[in-house]
Design a protein around this motif. Structure first.
Motif, PDB file in Angstrom:
ATOM      1  N   VAL A  71       0.909  -0.653   0.027  1.00  0.00           N
ATOM      2  CA  VAL A  71       0.186   0.170   0.064  1.00  0.00           C
ATOM      3  C   VAL A  71       1.245   1.308   0.156  1.00  0.00           C
ATOM      4  N   PHE A  72       0.932   2.409  -1.042  1.00  0.00           N
ATOM      5  CA  PHE A  72       1.421   3.458  -0.776  1.00  0.00           C
ATOM      6  C   PHE A  72       0.494   5.043  -0.862  1.00  0.00           C
ATOM      7  N   ALA A  73       1.087   5.980  -0.199  1.00  0.00           N
ATOM      8  CA  ALA A  73       0.296   6.934   0.124  1.00  0.00           C
ATOM      9  C   ALA A  73       0.132   8.179  -1.495  1.00  0.00           C
ATOM     10  N   ASP A  74       1.059   7.705  -1.908  1.00  0.00           N
ATOM     11  CA  ASP A  74       1.527   8.241  -3.049  1.00  0.00           C
ATOM     12  C   ASP A  74       2.188   7.241  -3.961  1.00  0.00           C
ATOM     13  N   HIS A  75       1.682   8.135  -5.781  1.00  0.00           N
ATOM     14  CA  HIS A  75       2.290   7.026  -7.243  1.00  0.00           C
ATOM     15  C   HIS A  75       4.091   7.249  -7.078  1.00  0.00           C
ATOM     16  N   LYS A  76       4.700   8.048  -6.686  1.00  0.00           N
ATOM     17  CA  LYS A  76       5.754   8.140  -7.190  1.00  0.00           C
ATOM     18  C   LYS A  76       6.596   7.273  -5.397  1.00  0.00           C
ATOM     19  N   SER A  77       6.043   7.264  -4.475  1.00  0.00           N
ATOM     20  CA  SER A  77       6.567   6.034  -3.929  1.00  0.00           C
ATOM     21  C   SER A  77       6.616   4.619  -4.620  1.00  0.00           C
ATOM     22  N   MET A  78       5.473   4.492  -4.513  1.00  0.00           N
ATOM     23  CA  MET A  78       5.135   3.062  -5.351  1.00  0.00           C
ATOM     24  C   MET A  78       5.572   2.579  -6.749  1.00  0.00           C
TER      25      MET A  78
ATOM     26  N   ALA B 261       8.250   5.373 -16.063  1.00  0.00           N
ATOM     27  CA  ALA B 261       9.276   3.572 -15.696  1.00  0.00           C
ATOM     28  C   ALA B 261       8.520   2.872 -16.173  1.00  0.00           C
ATOM     29  N   GLY B 262       8.564   2.711 -17.357  1.00  0.00           N
ATOM     30  CA  GLY B 262       8.220   1.075 -17.662  1.00  0.00           C
ATOM     31  C   GLY B 262       7.080   0.675 -17.745  1.00  0.00           C
ATOM     32  N   LEU B 263       6.124   1.097 -17.398  1.00  0.00           N
ATOM     33  CA  LEU B 263       5.286   0.689 -16.492  1.00  0.00           C
ATOM     34  C   LEU B 263       3.854   0.877 -18.024  1.00  0.00           C
ATOM     35  N   ASN B 264       3.206  -0.147 -18.425  1.00  0.00           N
ATOM     36  CA  ASN B 264       2.108  -0.626 -18.749  1.00  0.00           C
ATOM     37  C   ASN B 264       0.970   0.234 -18.058  1.00  0.00           C
ATOM     38  N   VAL B 265      -0.387   1.228 -18.728  1.00  0.00           N
ATOM     39  CA  VAL B 265      -1.220   1.864 -18.238  1.00  0.00           C
ATOM     40  C   VAL B 265      -2.254   2.142 -19.003  1.00  0.00           C
TER      41      VAL B 265
END
Ligand code: NAD
Length: 388
Positions: free
Chosen positions: A55-62, A91-95
Protein backbone atom coordinates in the motif's frame (compact mmCIF):
# COMPACT_ATOMS: atom_id res chain seq x y z
CA UNK A 1 1.54 -13.37 -14.85
CA UNK A 2 0.92 -9.62 -15.13
CA UNK A 3 1.51 -7.71 -11.90
CA UNK A 4 -1.00 -4.90 -11.44
CA UNK A 5 -1.09 -1.76 -9.32
CA UNK A 6 -4.14 0.45 -8.91
CA UNK A 7 -3.73 4.16 -8.20
CA UNK A 8 -6.92 5.65 -6.73
CA UNK A 9 -8.95 3.17 -4.69
CA UNK A 10 -12.30 4.96 -4.62
CA UNK A 11 -15.64 3.97 -6.11
CA UNK A 12 -14.65 2.91 -9.61
CA UNK A 13 -11.68 0.86 -8.42
CA UNK A 14 -14.24 -1.71 -7.25
CA UNK A 15 -15.05 -2.57 -10.86
CA UNK A 16 -11.35 -2.75 -11.72
CA UNK A 17 -10.62 -5.07 -8.81
CA UNK A 18 -13.64 -7.25 -9.61
CA UNK A 19 -12.52 -7.44 -13.25
CA UNK A 20 -8.92 -8.29 -12.37
CA UNK A 21 -10.08 -11.02 -9.97
CA UNK A 22 -11.89 -12.73 -12.87
CA UNK A 23 -8.49 -13.62 -14.37
CA UNK A 24 -6.40 -15.14 -11.55
CA UNK A 25 -4.29 -17.16 -14.00
CA UNK A 26 -3.28 -14.08 -15.96
CA UNK A 27 -2.79 -11.26 -13.49
CA UNK A 28 -2.62 -10.33 -9.85
CA UNK A 29 -2.86 -7.16 -7.78
CA UNK A 30 0.48 -6.40 -6.14
CA UNK A 31 0.02 -2.77 -5.03
CA UNK A 32 -2.70 -0.27 -4.24
CA UNK A 33 -2.12 3.45 -3.91
CA UNK A 34 -4.35 6.23 -2.61
CA UNK A 35 -3.75 9.60 -0.98
CA UNK A 36 -6.00 8.11 1.72
CA UNK A 37 -4.07 4.84 2.18
CA UNK A 38 -6.75 3.58 4.57
CA UNK A 39 -9.03 3.34 1.52
CA UNK A 40 -6.48 1.03 -0.13
CA UNK A 41 -6.26 -1.04 3.07
CA UNK A 42 -10.06 -1.30 3.13
CA UNK A 43 -10.04 -2.66 -0.44
CA UNK A 44 -7.50 -5.34 0.52
CA UNK A 45 -9.81 -6.42 3.30
CA UNK A 46 -13.03 -6.14 1.27
CA UNK A 47 -11.69 -8.31 -1.56
CA UNK A 48 -9.42 -10.49 0.53
CA UNK A 49 -6.45 -9.54 -1.66
CA UNK A 50 -3.83 -10.84 0.76
CA UNK A 51 -1.30 -9.31 3.13
CA UNK A 52 1.45 -9.20 0.48
CA UNK A 53 -0.30 -6.41 -1.47
CA UNK A 54 1.76 -3.26 -0.91
CA UNK A 55 0.00 0.00 0.00
CA UNK A 56 1.30 3.45 -0.94
CA UNK A 57 0.08 6.97 -0.21
CA UNK A 58 1.52 8.39 -3.43
CA UNK A 59 2.32 6.90 -6.80
CA UNK A 60 5.91 8.22 -6.89
CA UNK A 61 6.95 6.22 -3.84
CA UNK A 62 5.20 3.22 -5.40
CA UNK A 63 7.26 3.65 -8.57
CA UNK A 64 10.47 4.01 -6.55
CA UNK A 65 9.74 0.90 -4.47
CA UNK A 66 11.04 -2.56 -5.28
CA UNK A 67 7.54 -3.94 -5.93
CA UNK A 68 7.56 -5.50 -9.39
CA UNK A 69 4.72 -3.94 -11.37
CA UNK A 70 3.85 -4.48 -15.04
CA UNK A 71 0.74 -2.35 -15.41
CA UNK A 72 -1.10 0.38 -13.56
CA UNK A 73 -4.82 1.14 -13.50
CA UNK A 74 -5.21 4.88 -12.97
CA UNK A 75 -8.52 5.42 -11.15
CA UNK A 76 -7.99 8.89 -9.70
CA UNK A 77 -9.94 12.08 -10.41
CA UNK A 78 -9.35 13.38 -13.95
CA UNK A 79 -6.95 16.24 -13.14
CA UNK A 80 -4.13 13.82 -12.29
CA UNK A 81 -4.80 11.23 -15.02
CA UNK A 82 -2.09 12.57 -17.31
CA UNK A 83 0.64 13.23 -14.72
CA UNK A 84 0.23 9.85 -12.99
CA UNK A 85 -0.06 7.97 -16.30
CA UNK A 86 3.06 9.66 -17.68
CA UNK A 87 5.08 8.97 -14.52
CA UNK A 88 4.05 5.31 -14.71
CA UNK A 89 4.87 5.03 -18.41
CA UNK A 90 8.23 6.73 -17.84
CA UNK A 91 8.90 4.03 -15.24
CA UNK A 92 8.34 1.49 -18.05
CA UNK A 93 4.84 0.44 -16.97
CA UNK A 94 1.75 -0.11 -19.10
CA UNK A 95 -1.23 2.04 -18.20
CA UNK A 96 -4.99 1.60 -18.32
CA UNK A 97 -6.45 4.97 -17.39
CA UNK A 98 -10.03 5.69 -16.40
CA UNK A 99 -12.12 8.04 -18.49
CA UNK A 100 -11.84 10.87 -19.32
CA UNK A 101 -8.32 10.33 -20.64
CA UNK A 102 -7.40 13.91 -19.62
CA UNK A 103 -9.05 17.31 -19.49
CA UNK A 104 -7.07 18.77 -22.41
CA UNK A 105 -5.82 17.74 -25.82
CA UNK A 106 -2.28 18.80 -24.94
CA UNK A 107 -2.24 16.36 -22.01
CA UNK A 108 -3.56 13.61 -24.31
CA UNK A 109 -0.64 14.32 -26.65
CA UNK A 110 1.81 14.14 -23.76
CA UNK A 111 0.39 10.79 -22.73
CA UNK A 112 0.63 9.46 -26.28
CA UNK A 113 4.23 10.68 -26.50
CA UNK A 114 5.06 8.92 -23.22
CA UNK A 115 3.53 5.71 -24.57
CA UNK A 116 5.68 5.92 -27.70
CA UNK A 117 8.87 7.02 -25.95
CA UNK A 118 8.71 4.12 -23.50
CA UNK A 119 7.40 1.41 -25.83
CA UNK A 120 4.55 0.61 -23.43
CA UNK A 121 0.78 0.27 -23.95
CA UNK A 122 -1.74 2.93 -23.02
CA UNK A 123 -5.42 2.03 -22.86
CA UNK A 124 -8.36 4.23 -21.92
CA UNK A 125 -11.48 2.99 -20.19
CA UNK A 126 -14.63 3.08 -22.33
CA UNK A 127 -16.14 -0.09 -20.93
CA UNK A 128 -19.49 0.33 -22.61
CA UNK A 129 -18.02 -0.80 -25.92
CA UNK A 130 -18.00 -4.14 -24.12
CA UNK A 131 -21.76 -4.25 -23.74
CA UNK A 132 -23.71 -6.55 -25.98
CA UNK A 133 -26.12 -3.86 -27.21
CA UNK A 134 -23.33 -1.44 -28.12
CA UNK A 135 -21.04 -4.10 -29.55
CA UNK A 136 -23.81 -5.53 -31.74
CA UNK A 137 -24.89 -2.09 -32.94
CA UNK A 138 -21.30 -1.40 -33.97
CA UNK A 139 -21.09 -4.74 -35.84
CA UNK A 140 -24.37 -4.05 -37.61
CA UNK A 141 -23.42 -0.49 -38.58
CA UNK A 142 -20.09 -1.79 -39.92
CA UNK A 143 -21.85 -4.45 -41.98
CA UNK A 144 -23.39 -1.75 -44.16
CA UNK A 145 -26.76 -3.54 -44.16
CA UNK A 146 -28.57 -0.43 -42.90
CA UNK A 147 -26.75 1.93 -45.27
CA UNK A 148 -24.76 5.02 -44.42
CA UNK A 149 -25.43 6.83 -41.14
CA UNK A 150 -27.29 10.09 -41.89
CA UNK A 151 -28.39 11.13 -38.39
CA UNK A 152 -27.12 9.85 -35.08
CA UNK A 153 -28.86 10.68 -31.82
CA UNK A 154 -26.86 10.19 -28.66
CA UNK A 155 -28.75 10.21 -25.38
CA UNK A 156 -26.25 10.42 -22.56
CA UNK A 157 -28.91 10.75 -19.90
CA UNK A 158 -27.84 10.40 -16.29
CA UNK A 159 -29.25 11.56 -12.98
CA UNK A 160 -27.12 12.78 -10.10
CA UNK A 161 -28.41 14.36 -6.90
CA UNK A 162 -27.27 17.85 -5.89
CA UNK A 163 -24.80 16.47 -3.30
CA UNK A 164 -22.97 14.51 -6.03
CA UNK A 165 -21.02 17.71 -6.74
CA UNK A 166 -20.11 18.20 -3.07
CA UNK A 167 -17.26 15.66 -3.37
CA UNK A 168 -14.01 17.67 -3.17
CA UNK A 169 -12.88 17.19 -6.77
CA UNK A 170 -16.22 17.18 -8.53
CA UNK A 171 -17.99 20.15 -10.05
CA UNK A 172 -14.80 22.11 -10.73
CA UNK A 173 -13.21 22.89 -14.07
CA UNK A 174 -9.80 22.40 -12.45
CA UNK A 175 -10.20 18.95 -10.95
CA UNK A 176 -13.16 17.26 -12.67
CA UNK A 177 -12.43 19.07 -15.92
CA UNK A 178 -16.09 19.58 -16.82
CA UNK A 179 -19.63 18.36 -16.21
CA UNK A 180 -21.50 15.52 -17.91
CA UNK A 181 -20.30 16.52 -21.39
CA UNK A 182 -16.82 15.39 -20.33
CA UNK A 183 -17.42 12.92 -17.55
CA UNK A 184 -20.56 11.10 -18.61
CA UNK A 185 -21.09 11.63 -22.34
CA UNK A 186 -17.45 10.59 -22.77
CA UNK A 187 -18.85 7.05 -22.90
CA UNK A 188 -21.40 7.79 -25.60
CA UNK A 189 -19.08 10.02 -27.62
CA UNK A 190 -16.53 7.21 -27.64
CA UNK A 191 -19.29 4.87 -28.94
CA UNK A 192 -20.31 7.41 -31.55
CA UNK A 193 -16.74 7.84 -32.82
CA UNK A 194 -16.27 4.09 -32.83
CA UNK A 195 -19.46 3.43 -34.77
CA UNK A 196 -19.05 6.34 -37.19
CA UNK A 197 -15.34 5.55 -37.79
CA UNK A 198 -14.80 9.24 -38.51
CA UNK A 199 -14.69 12.53 -36.65
CA UNK A 200 -17.07 15.44 -37.13
CA UNK A 201 -15.85 18.60 -38.82
CA UNK A 202 -18.11 21.08 -36.98
CA UNK A 203 -19.77 21.46 -33.59
CA UNK A 204 -22.42 23.80 -32.18
CA UNK A 205 -23.65 23.57 -28.60
CA UNK A 206 -25.68 24.96 -25.73
CA UNK A 207 -24.35 24.46 -22.20
CA UNK A 208 -26.34 25.17 -19.07
CA UNK A 209 -26.69 24.28 -15.40
CA UNK A 210 -30.27 23.89 -14.27
CA UNK A 211 -30.15 21.72 -11.14
CA UNK A 212 -26.73 21.90 -9.48
CA UNK A 213 -25.98 25.33 -8.08
CA UNK A 214 -23.04 23.86 -6.15
CA UNK A 215 -21.04 23.17 -9.33
CA UNK A 216 -18.98 25.43 -11.60
CA UNK A 217 -19.60 23.10 -14.52
CA UNK A 218 -22.62 22.46 -16.76
CA UNK A 219 -25.15 19.81 -15.76
CA UNK A 220 -26.78 19.73 -19.20
CA UNK A 221 -25.55 20.23 -22.74
CA UNK A 222 -26.99 19.81 -26.21
CA UNK A 223 -24.67 19.65 -29.15
CA UNK A 224 -24.93 19.18 -32.86
CA UNK A 225 -22.00 17.66 -34.72
CA UNK A 226 -21.69 17.80 -38.49
CA UNK A 227 -19.68 15.41 -40.66
CA UNK A 228 -17.93 16.07 -43.94
CA UNK A 229 -20.72 14.43 -45.99
CA UNK A 230 -23.38 16.64 -44.38
CA UNK A 231 -24.71 14.03 -41.96
CA UNK A 232 -25.16 15.06 -38.34
CA UNK A 233 -25.15 13.76 -34.77
CA UNK A 234 -27.13 15.22 -31.88
CA UNK A 235 -25.47 14.72 -28.51
CA UNK A 236 -27.38 15.23 -25.28
CA UNK A 237 -25.29 15.12 -22.09
CA UNK A 238 -27.18 15.41 -18.83
CA UNK A 239 -27.10 14.59 -15.13
CA UNK A 240 -30.67 15.78 -14.66
CA UNK A 241 -32.51 12.98 -16.46
CA UNK A 242 -34.83 10.89 -14.31
CA UNK A 243 -34.73 7.27 -15.41
CA UNK A 244 -31.34 7.60 -17.13
CA UNK A 245 -32.75 6.51 -20.50
CA UNK A 246 -29.52 6.21 -22.43
CA UNK A 247 -28.90 5.10 -25.95
CA UNK A 248 -27.79 5.70 -29.51
CA UNK A 249 -30.15 5.84 -32.47
CA UNK A 250 -28.76 5.70 -35.99
CA UNK A 251 -31.01 6.82 -38.82
CA UNK A 252 -29.22 5.22 -41.74
CA UNK A 253 -30.06 5.45 -45.42
CA UNK A 254 -31.97 2.16 -45.41
CA UNK A 255 -32.97 1.54 -41.79
CA UNK A 256 -33.12 2.91 -38.28
CA UNK A 257 -31.04 0.85 -35.86
CA UNK A 258 -30.50 1.61 -32.21
CA UNK A 259 -29.27 0.64 -28.80
CA UNK A 260 -31.43 -0.30 -26.88
CA UNK A 261 -32.23 -2.50 -29.86
CA UNK A 262 -34.85 -1.31 -32.30
CA UNK A 263 -35.16 -1.65 -36.02
CA UNK A 264 -37.34 0.11 -38.56
CA UNK A 265 -36.90 0.15 -42.33
CA UNK A 266 -39.18 2.16 -44.60
CA UNK A 267 -39.67 1.69 -48.28
CA UNK A 268 -41.41 4.21 -50.52
CA UNK A 269 -44.48 3.93 -52.71
CA UNK A 270 -44.72 5.48 -56.17
CA UNK A 271 -45.91 8.79 -54.58
CA UNK A 272 -42.99 8.96 -52.15
CA UNK A 273 -44.94 8.13 -49.01
CA UNK A 274 -43.95 5.07 -46.94
CA UNK A 275 -45.47 1.68 -47.57
CA UNK A 276 -47.26 0.00 -44.64
CA UNK A 277 -45.15 -2.75 -43.07
CA UNK A 278 -41.88 -1.25 -44.30
CA UNK A 279 -39.08 -3.06 -46.09
CA UNK A 280 -39.88 -6.58 -44.87
CA UNK A 281 -37.02 -8.23 -46.73
CA UNK A 282 -34.39 -5.90 -45.25
CA UNK A 283 -35.90 -6.11 -41.76
CA UNK A 284 -35.64 -9.88 -41.91
CA UNK A 285 -32.06 -9.74 -43.15
CA UNK A 286 -30.94 -7.28 -40.47
CA UNK A 287 -32.71 -9.18 -37.67
CA UNK A 288 -31.00 -12.38 -38.78
CA UNK A 289 -27.58 -10.71 -38.89
CA UNK A 290 -28.11 -9.16 -35.45
CA UNK A 291 -29.37 -12.37 -33.85
CA UNK A 292 -26.40 -14.34 -35.15
CA UNK A 293 -23.80 -12.06 -33.50
CA UNK A 294 -22.57 -14.06 -30.50
CA UNK A 295 -22.74 -12.44 -27.06
CA UNK A 296 -19.52 -11.12 -25.55
CA UNK A 297 -17.89 -13.41 -23.02
CA UNK A 298 -17.20 -10.55 -20.60
CA UNK A 299 -19.01 -7.23 -20.41
CA UNK A 300 -18.14 -3.80 -18.98
CA UNK A 301 -14.84 -3.22 -17.16
CA UNK A 302 -14.16 -6.97 -17.07
CA UNK A 303 -14.49 -7.10 -20.85
CA UNK A 304 -12.10 -4.20 -21.32
CA UNK A 305 -9.59 -5.60 -18.79
CA UNK A 306 -9.69 -8.96 -20.63
CA UNK A 307 -9.04 -7.17 -23.92
CA UNK A 308 -6.20 -5.08 -22.47
CA UNK A 309 -4.53 -8.12 -20.86
CA UNK A 310 -4.77 -9.93 -24.19
CA UNK A 311 -3.05 -6.97 -25.85
CA UNK A 312 -0.17 -7.18 -23.38
CA UNK A 313 0.03 -10.96 -23.66
CA UNK A 314 0.04 -11.01 -27.45
CA UNK A 315 1.84 -7.76 -28.23
CA UNK A 316 -1.24 -6.33 -29.99
CA UNK A 317 -3.14 -3.07 -29.52
CA UNK A 318 -6.05 -2.91 -27.09
CA UNK A 319 -9.48 -2.12 -28.54
CA UNK A 320 -9.51 1.30 -26.87
CA UNK A 321 -6.22 3.10 -27.37
CA UNK A 322 -4.90 6.46 -26.27
CA UNK A 323 -5.64 7.73 -29.78
CA UNK A 324 -9.29 6.80 -29.27
CA UNK A 325 -9.29 8.55 -25.90
CA UNK A 326 -7.91 11.70 -27.53
CA UNK A 327 -10.46 11.61 -30.38
CA UNK A 328 -13.22 11.62 -27.77
CA UNK A 329 -11.62 14.52 -25.88
CA UNK A 330 -11.39 16.44 -29.15
CA UNK A 331 -15.16 16.22 -29.76
CA UNK A 332 -15.84 17.16 -26.13
CA UNK A 333 -13.44 20.12 -26.37
CA UNK A 334 -15.24 21.31 -29.50
CA UNK A 335 -18.60 21.09 -27.70
CA UNK A 336 -17.24 23.14 -24.80
CA UNK A 337 -15.68 25.78 -27.03
CA UNK A 338 -18.88 26.06 -29.10
CA UNK A 339 -20.88 26.46 -25.89
CA UNK A 340 -18.53 28.98 -24.27
CA UNK A 341 -18.13 31.09 -27.39
CA UNK A 342 -21.68 30.55 -28.71
CA UNK A 343 -20.48 29.80 -32.20
CA UNK A 344 -19.85 26.95 -34.61
CA UNK A 345 -16.41 25.41 -34.07
CA UNK A 346 -14.40 23.59 -36.73
CA UNK A 347 -12.60 20.33 -36.01
CA UNK A 348 -9.85 19.29 -35.73
CA UNK A 349 -8.98 21.86 -33.08
CA UNK A 350 -5.61 23.42 -33.89
CA UNK A 351 -2.68 23.13 -31.50
CA UNK A 352 -2.55 26.91 -31.46
CA UNK A 353 -6.05 27.15 -29.94
CA UNK A 354 -6.01 28.27 -26.32
CA UNK A 355 -8.47 25.47 -25.63
CA UNK A 356 -6.01 22.82 -26.85
CA UNK A 357 -3.57 23.71 -24.10
CA UNK A 358 -3.32 22.24 -20.63
CA UNK A 359 -5.69 24.29 -18.46
CA UNK A 360 -7.14 25.93 -21.56
CA UNK A 361 -10.72 24.88 -20.88
CA UNK A 362 -10.41 25.56 -17.15
CA UNK A 363 -9.05 29.07 -17.72
CA UNK A 364 -11.71 30.02 -20.28
CA UNK A 365 -14.78 28.16 -19.04
CA UNK A 366 -18.09 29.64 -17.96
CA UNK A 367 -18.58 29.23 -14.21
CA UNK A 368 -22.28 28.48 -13.90
CA UNK A 369 -22.01 28.57 -10.09
CA UNK A 370 -19.24 28.37 -7.52
CA UNK A 371 -18.56 25.27 -5.48
CA UNK A 372 -20.13 25.66 -2.04
CA UNK A 373 -19.25 22.48 -0.17
CA UNK A 374 -16.34 20.08 -0.20
CA UNK A 375 -16.81 16.59 1.18
CA UNK A 376 -13.58 14.57 1.63
CA UNK A 377 -15.11 11.14 1.12
CA UNK A 378 -18.64 9.77 0.90
CA UNK A 379 -19.33 6.74 3.07
CA UNK A 380 -21.53 5.12 0.43
CA UNK A 381 -19.34 3.37 -2.16
CA UNK A 382 -22.11 1.96 -4.37
CA UNK A 383 -22.26 3.70 -7.74
CA UNK A 384 -23.95 3.08 -11.05
CA UNK A 385 -22.02 3.18 -14.31
CA UNK A 386 -24.89 3.65 -16.71
CA UNK A 387 -27.29 1.46 -18.53
CA UNK A 388 -25.33 1.46 -21.78
N1 NAD B 1 -15.88 4.13 -16.30
C1 NAD B 1 -16.89 4.52 -15.55
O1 NAD B 1 -18.03 4.17 -15.79
C2 NAD B 1 -16.62 5.42 -14.38
C3 NAD B 1 -17.58 5.59 -13.38
C4 NAD B 1 -17.26 6.41 -12.29
C5 NAD B 1 -16.05 7.09 -12.26
N2 NAD B 1 -15.17 6.93 -13.28
C6 NAD B 1 -13.91 7.68 -13.31
O2 NAD B 1 -13.02 7.12 -12.37
C7 NAD B 1 -12.23 8.14 -11.79
C8 NAD B 1 -12.42 8.13 -10.29
O3 NAD B 1 -13.77 8.31 -9.97
P1 NAD B 1 -14.41 7.70 -8.63
O4 NAD B 1 -15.87 7.87 -8.78
O5 NAD B 1 -13.85 6.37 -8.34
O6 NAD B 1 -13.89 8.78 -7.58
P2 NAD B 1 -13.52 8.58 -6.05
O7 NAD B 1 -13.32 9.92 -5.47
O8 NAD B 1 -14.50 7.65 -5.42
O9 NAD B 1 -12.12 7.81 -6.14
C9 NAD B 1 -10.93 8.44 -6.55
C10 NAD B 1 -9.83 8.00 -5.59
O10 NAD B 1 -8.61 8.57 -6.03
C11 NAD B 1 -7.89 9.00 -4.87
N3 NAD B 1 -6.92 10.01 -5.30
C12 NAD B 1 -7.13 11.29 -5.60
N4 NAD B 1 -5.99 11.88 -6.01
C13 NAD B 1 -5.04 10.92 -5.96
C14 NAD B 1 -3.65 10.91 -6.25
N5 NAD B 1 -3.03 11.98 -6.69
N6 NAD B 1 -2.98 9.74 -6.06
C15 NAD B 1 -3.61 8.62 -5.59
N7 NAD B 1 -4.92 8.59 -5.30
C16 NAD B 1 -5.62 9.72 -5.49
C17 NAD B 1 -8.97 9.53 -3.94
O11 NAD B 1 -8.56 9.59 -2.60
C18 NAD B 1 -10.08 8.51 -4.18
O12 NAD B 1 -9.98 7.42 -3.26
C19 NAD B 1 -12.68 9.45 -12.44
O13 NAD B 1 -11.85 9.74 -13.52
C20 NAD B 1 -14.07 9.13 -12.94
O14 NAD B 1 -14.44 9.90 -14.05
C21 NAD B 1 -15.43 6.11 -14.32
Amino acid sequence: MINIAIVGTGSISNLHIQGILEFPDRCKIVALCDIYPEKAEAMIEKYNLGSDVAVFADHKSMLESDVKIDMVHVCTPPYVHSSISIDCMDAGLNVLVEKPMAASLEECDEMLEAEKRNGVTLGVIAQNRFRNGVYKLKKLAASGLAGKVCLARVDSNWWRAHCYYDLWWRGTWEKEGGGPTLNHAVHHIDMLNWIEERSPIEATAVLTNVMHDNAEVEDLSLACLKYEDGSVAEVLASVISHGEEQGITLQCADAKISMPWDLKAEIGMENGFYKDGGNKELIEKINKFYDEIPDLKYEGHTGEIDNYLTALETGTRPLITGEDGKRTIEVITAIYVAGFEKKTISLPIGKDSKYYKKGGIKDNAIHFYEKKASVENFTEQKISVGKY
